[in-house]
Design an enzyme around this catalytic site. Structure first.
Site, PDB file in Angstrom:
ATOM      1  NE  ARG A 158       3.606 -10.972   7.837  1.00 43.64           N
ATOM      2  CZ  ARG A 158       3.507 -11.354   6.576  1.00 43.64           C
ATOM      3  NH1 ARG A 158       2.885 -12.481   6.281  1.00 43.64           N
ATOM      4  NH2 ARG A 158       4.012 -10.630   5.615  1.00 43.64           N
ATOM      5  CG  ASN A 175      10.881 -12.271   3.539  1.00 41.22           C
ATOM      6  OD1 ASN A 175      11.404 -13.027   2.746  1.00 41.22           O
ATOM      7  ND2 ASN A 175      11.300 -11.038   3.746  1.00 41.22           N
ATOM      8  CD  GLU A 182       1.585   0.454  -2.608  1.00 40.97           C
ATOM      9  OE1 GLU A 182       2.759   0.024  -2.681  1.00 40.97           O
ATOM     10  OE2 GLU A 182       1.163   1.405  -3.311  1.00 40.97           O
ATOM     11  CG  ASN A 183       5.573  -3.483   2.126  1.00 46.11           C
ATOM     12  OD1 ASN A 183       6.639  -3.658   1.539  1.00 46.11           O
ATOM     13  ND2 ASN A 183       4.540  -4.302   1.939  1.00 46.11           N
ATOM     14  CG  ASP A 234       5.970 -11.783  -2.219  1.00 49.82           C
ATOM     15  OD1 ASP A 234       5.827 -11.575  -1.004  1.00 49.82           O
ATOM     16  OD2 ASP A 234       5.018 -11.879  -3.008  1.00 49.82           O
ATOM     17  NE  ARG A 268       0.159  -9.560  -6.116  1.00 52.02           N
ATOM     18  CZ  ARG A 268      -0.222 -10.663  -5.478  1.00 52.02           C
ATOM     19  NH1 ARG A 268      -1.136 -11.454  -6.014  1.00 52.02           N
ATOM     20  NH2 ARG A 268       0.309 -10.978  -4.322  1.00 52.02           N
TER      21      ARG A 268
HETATM   22  C1  FPP Z   1       7.815  -9.487   1.174  1.00 50.40           C
HETATM   23  O1  FPP Z   1       7.493 -10.726   1.771  1.00 50.40           O
HETATM   24  C2  FPP Z   1       9.017  -8.940   1.787  1.00 50.40           C
HETATM   25  C3  FPP Z   1       9.099  -7.743   2.395  1.00 50.40           C
HETATM   26  C4  FPP Z   1       7.960  -6.825   2.522  1.00 50.40           C
HETATM   27  C5  FPP Z   1      10.347  -7.278   3.036  1.00 50.40           C
HETATM   28  C6  FPP Z   1      11.630  -7.664   2.393  1.00 50.40           C
HETATM   29  C7  FPP Z   1      12.714  -7.438   3.383  1.00 50.40           C
HETATM   30  C8  FPP Z   1      13.781  -8.249   3.591  1.00 50.40           C
HETATM   31  C9  FPP Z   1      14.096  -9.393   2.736  1.00 50.40           C
HETATM   32  C10 FPP Z   1      14.711  -8.014   4.730  1.00 50.40           C
HETATM   33  C11 FPP Z   1      15.309  -6.672   4.878  1.00 50.40           C
HETATM   34  C12 FPP Z   1      15.950  -6.157   3.646  1.00 50.40           C
HETATM   35  C13 FPP Z   1      17.111  -5.503   3.585  1.00 50.40           C
HETATM   36  C14 FPP Z   1      17.521  -4.917   2.287  1.00 50.40           C
HETATM   37  C15 FPP Z   1      18.004  -5.376   4.737  1.00 50.40           C
HETATM   38  P1  FPP Z   1       6.113 -10.868   2.542  1.00 50.40           P
HETATM   39  O2  FPP Z   1       6.307 -10.512   3.957  1.00 50.40           O
HETATM   40  O3  FPP Z   1       5.063 -10.084   1.828  1.00 50.40           O
HETATM   41  O4  FPP Z   1       5.841 -12.406   2.417  1.00 50.40           O
HETATM   42  P2  FPP Z   1       4.403 -13.110   2.272  1.00 50.40           P
HETATM   43  O5  FPP Z   1       3.881 -12.718   0.924  1.00 50.40           O
HETATM   44  O6  FPP Z   1       4.737 -14.554   2.373  1.00 50.40           O
HETATM   45  O7  FPP Z   1       3.545 -12.618   3.399  1.00 50.40           O
END
Ligand code: FPP
Length: 228
Positions: free
Chosen positions: A15, A4, A49-50, A2, A176
């Protein structure tokens, strides 16, 4: 994995830039686990959910999945890592689904470590699907309700070939579970860190594992029973 989005926004970027940098962290952590070794690593890459995120963000994540799978096949082979995936995989875009199955096929005989990607994964969906499958077996008189015990349920989950979770790490300061492996984390040790995923490196992982090693896992027993 989490944080990114926040990582990118903090620097004034979109993002998607955070997700791109998140793939660097994925590679480093996978290699660190292979070196330790950690025999099973499961990464929550995309939740059920994503799918509700903006279309362009979903597209970026799927594109990154395809390009990472292509790029990292050598890393997986060099470290003898088997790629596995859990979730509603058929809901992935065809390109991602085909690439995923291809890398899983190419690495299926690797034995050093199992890397599982949770993709279009949600624990409630997994449990619902499991209950449906088991109910059909009961309805068709293949089993009776008394055959259903914990191991029977385990054997119907996506994770049937994986052990229970020992350590669950969540980055970015959120505390969470967010629908991740709800059945399998019954006795997992939870570890939360403020580090955002794109910044997550080997040393952060070692810190989490050291913390884990200093915990007493009692599984419902008393400390005296464990250390007579
Ligand atoms: C959550 O951070 C992260 C994700 C929904 C995606 C995770 C994917 C990667 C790390 C890259 C691709 C993975 C592979 C295995 C190739 P968020 O976007 O919810 O961050 P935030 O809470 O700061 O908005």
């Amino acid at each position: 994995m989490d944080g990114n989005g926040r990582w990118a926004k903090k620097q004034g970027f979109f993002r998607s830039f955070g997700h791109e940098n998140g793939t660097e962290a994925v590679r480093e952590i996978v290699e660190a686990c292979a070196e330790l070794p950690v025999p099973y690593l499961t990464l929550y890459a995309f939740s059920t959910e994503n799918w509700n995120r903006p279309k362009t963000e979903v597209q970026t994540l799927m594109r990154l999945l395809v390009s990472s799978l292509k790029k990292e096949i050598k890393t997986l082979s060099d470290h003898n890592i088997k790629l596995n995936a859990i979730g509603n995989l058929e809901s992935l875009p065809k390109k991602a689904y085909v690439q995923l199955l291809d890398v899983m096929e190419q690495t299926k005989n690797h034995t050093h470590m199992t890397l599982t990607l949770a993709l279009s994964y949600g624990a409630r969906e997994e449990i619902t699907k499991t209950i449906q499958e088991i109910s059909h077996k009961v309805k068709n008189n293949l089993i009776s309700p008394s055959d259903i015990d914990e191991s029977f349920i385990n054997n119907h989950l996506y994770t049937r070939d994986l052990p229970d979770v020992d350590l669950l790490i969540r980055t970015s300061g959120e505390q969470r579970i967010s629908n991740f492996l709800l059945w399998q984390i019954a006795y997992a040790e939870l570890y939360f860190t403020d580090t955002l995923w794109p910044d997550y490196r080997k040393d952060h992982l070692f810190e989490a594992i050291l913390d884990y090693q200093n915990r007493e896992r009692r599984f419902g027993k008393t400390s005296e029973q464990l250390n007579p």
